[in-house]
Write an enzyme that holds these catalytic residues in place. Sequence first.
Site, PDB file in Angstrom:
ATOM      1  N   THR A  12     104.214  33.264  -2.167  1.00  0.00           N
ATOM      2  CA  THR A  12     104.711  31.893  -2.300  1.00  0.00           C
ATOM      3  C   THR A  12     103.969  30.887  -1.415  1.00  0.00           C
ATOM      4  O   THR A  12     104.087  29.684  -1.619  1.00  0.00           O
ATOM      5  CB  THR A  12     106.224  31.823  -1.978  1.00  0.00           C
ATOM      6  N   ARG A 117      92.375  42.152  12.745  1.00  0.00           N
ATOM      7  CA  ARG A 117      90.933  41.909  12.820  1.00  0.00           C
ATOM      8  C   ARG A 117      90.255  42.644  13.971  1.00  0.00           C
ATOM      9  O   ARG A 117      89.077  42.975  13.892  1.00  0.00           O
ATOM     10  CB  ARG A 117      90.646  40.401  12.912  1.00  0.00           C
ATOM     11  N   CYS A 157      88.599  31.857   8.612  1.00  0.00           N
ATOM     12  CA  CYS A 157      88.030  30.938   7.618  1.00  0.00           C
ATOM     13  C   CYS A 157      86.895  30.085   8.185  1.00  0.00           C
ATOM     14  O   CYS A 157      85.908  29.821   7.504  1.00  0.00           O
ATOM     15  CB  CYS A 157      89.119  30.057   7.022  1.00  0.00           C
ATOM     16  N   GLN A 183      87.872  21.149  10.757  1.00  0.00           N
ATOM     17  CA  GLN A 183      88.591  22.011   9.836  1.00  0.00           C
ATOM     18  C   GLN A 183      89.651  21.273   9.020  1.00  0.00           C
ATOM     19  O   GLN A 183      90.438  20.490   9.545  1.00  0.00           O
ATOM     20  CB  GLN A 183      89.216  23.174  10.626  1.00  0.00           C
ATOM     21  N   SER A 186      94.226  22.212   4.857  1.00  0.00           N
ATOM     22  CA  SER A 186      94.715  23.366   4.100  1.00  0.00           C
ATOM     23  C   SER A 186      94.585  24.647   4.915  1.00  0.00           C
ATOM     24  O   SER A 186      95.274  25.626   4.639  1.00  0.00           O
ATOM     25  CB  SER A 186      93.971  23.508   2.770  1.00  0.00           C
ATOM     26  N   GLY A 187      93.735  24.620   5.949  1.00  0.00           N
ATOM     27  CA  GLY A 187      93.644  25.767   6.851  1.00  0.00           C
ATOM     28  C   GLY A 187      94.927  26.000   7.619  1.00  0.00           C
ATOM     29  O   GLY A 187      95.176  27.104   8.112  1.00  0.00           O
ATOM     30  N   LYS A 212      88.845  32.935  18.232  1.00  0.00           N
ATOM     31  CA  LYS A 212      88.383  33.640  17.034  1.00  0.00           C
ATOM     32  C   LYS A 212      86.928  33.272  16.729  1.00  0.00           C
ATOM     33  O   LYS A 212      86.114  34.132  16.377  1.00  0.00           O
ATOM     34  CB  LYS A 212      89.261  33.278  15.834  1.00  0.00           C
ATOM     35  N   ARG A 243      90.927  19.648  14.009  1.00  0.00           N
ATOM     36  CA  ARG A 243      91.550  19.450  12.693  1.00  0.00           C
ATOM     37  C   ARG A 243      91.280  18.021  12.250  1.00  0.00           C
ATOM     38  O   ARG A 243      91.548  17.071  12.995  1.00  0.00           O
ATOM     39  CB  ARG A 243      93.062  19.708  12.776  1.00  0.00           C
ATOM     40  N   HIS A 250      85.817  23.459   5.518  1.00  0.00           N
ATOM     41  CA  HIS A 250      85.564  23.505   6.952  1.00  0.00           C
ATOM     42  C   HIS A 250      84.074  23.253   7.196  1.00  0.00           C
ATOM     43  O   HIS A 250      83.221  23.881   6.566  1.00  0.00           O
ATOM     44  CB  HIS A 250      85.924  24.878   7.533  1.00  0.00           C
TER      45      HIS A 250
END
Length: 358
Positions: A12, A117, A157, A183, A186-187, A212, A243, A250
């Site tokens: 969802t 990860r 991403c 970025q 939507s990230g 990361k 952001r 990105h």
Amino acid sequence: MKQYNVGVIGATGMVGQRFITLLENHPWFNLVALAASTRSAGKTYEEAVGSRWLMKTPMPESVKKMVVLDAANVEEVAAKVDFVFCAVNMKKDEIKALEEAYAKAECPVVSNNSAHRFTPDVPMVVPEINADHIDIIPAQRKRLGTKRGFVAVKSNCSLQSYVPALHPLRKYGISDVLVCTYQAISGAGKTFETFPDILDNVIPYIGGEEEKSEQEPLKLWGCIEGDKIVSAESPRFTAQCLRVPVSDGHMGAVFVRFENKPSKEEILQAWKEFHGPAQDLELPSAPKQFLHYFEENDRPQPKLDRMLENGMAVSIGRLREDNQYDYKFVCLSHNTLRGAAGGAVLLAELLAAKGYFD
């Protein structure tokens, strides 16, 4: 290629929705199960998502009447599929436990989540860069006590914009990389409607993203030693992540120093010629040309270039010499396609082509 029945865990959410659009007409993968939290379970997918459908294309008719399963009912979901994609919004330790539960139920997991990860025997793969890391899966299966089950993940991403551009330049001995990422919202699973604070604004912090961005490239460039993947020790990365008010895409501003400085022409040639296993195997979601260089000074731009090769290619521009580093350039990738669901589907195609779901 054999057909596989697949499920989406976390169906969802924004990335789950993106998985559904990518699987709608997939030549190898047949979407047969959708799972989410208890509050969505038992409803049709259309009822569960309602007005929260965030994709630009309409919800596929094939999923509207599918009844959403409870992701916590692992055996029920696993019994319906050959493997699952996972994109859940939970605490990291809960995600780890859930993904390992599916693996132990002999249901392979291809995950969009960050939880595994840095699990030493879980491959984190960009198919063009480190496809050989899937060779760790037998060691992971041994640890888990499984015959078919395993967890494989895609990387963060933001990495998908700049690491692919750096990868073919490693032969020149990359020593230092500075990257600033810009970025898209939507990230964070947001749209302009749900994130009004971003309008006319830039937010100079994204939790966990800089760590990361500095650490994950070294795992991608690491190697398998025994029953674990050991990260590379170099180059040194430093990152800042911002952001910005962009819906998708990105961008990375990259500064790089080499041990053996190449010419500009050598860099451009390396980008033009680069291809990886995804292209060699002609995987359905793979871009024909992975890296595209734009000569124009004002490219790439998210609005113009993020959908290049169905959002699965990486765009590069503004390569020039720098007075502190050797070179600087900018990169762009679509963060929910190449960077998230699309990258996971491409990883699943690699795993299918190599027989890991059989």
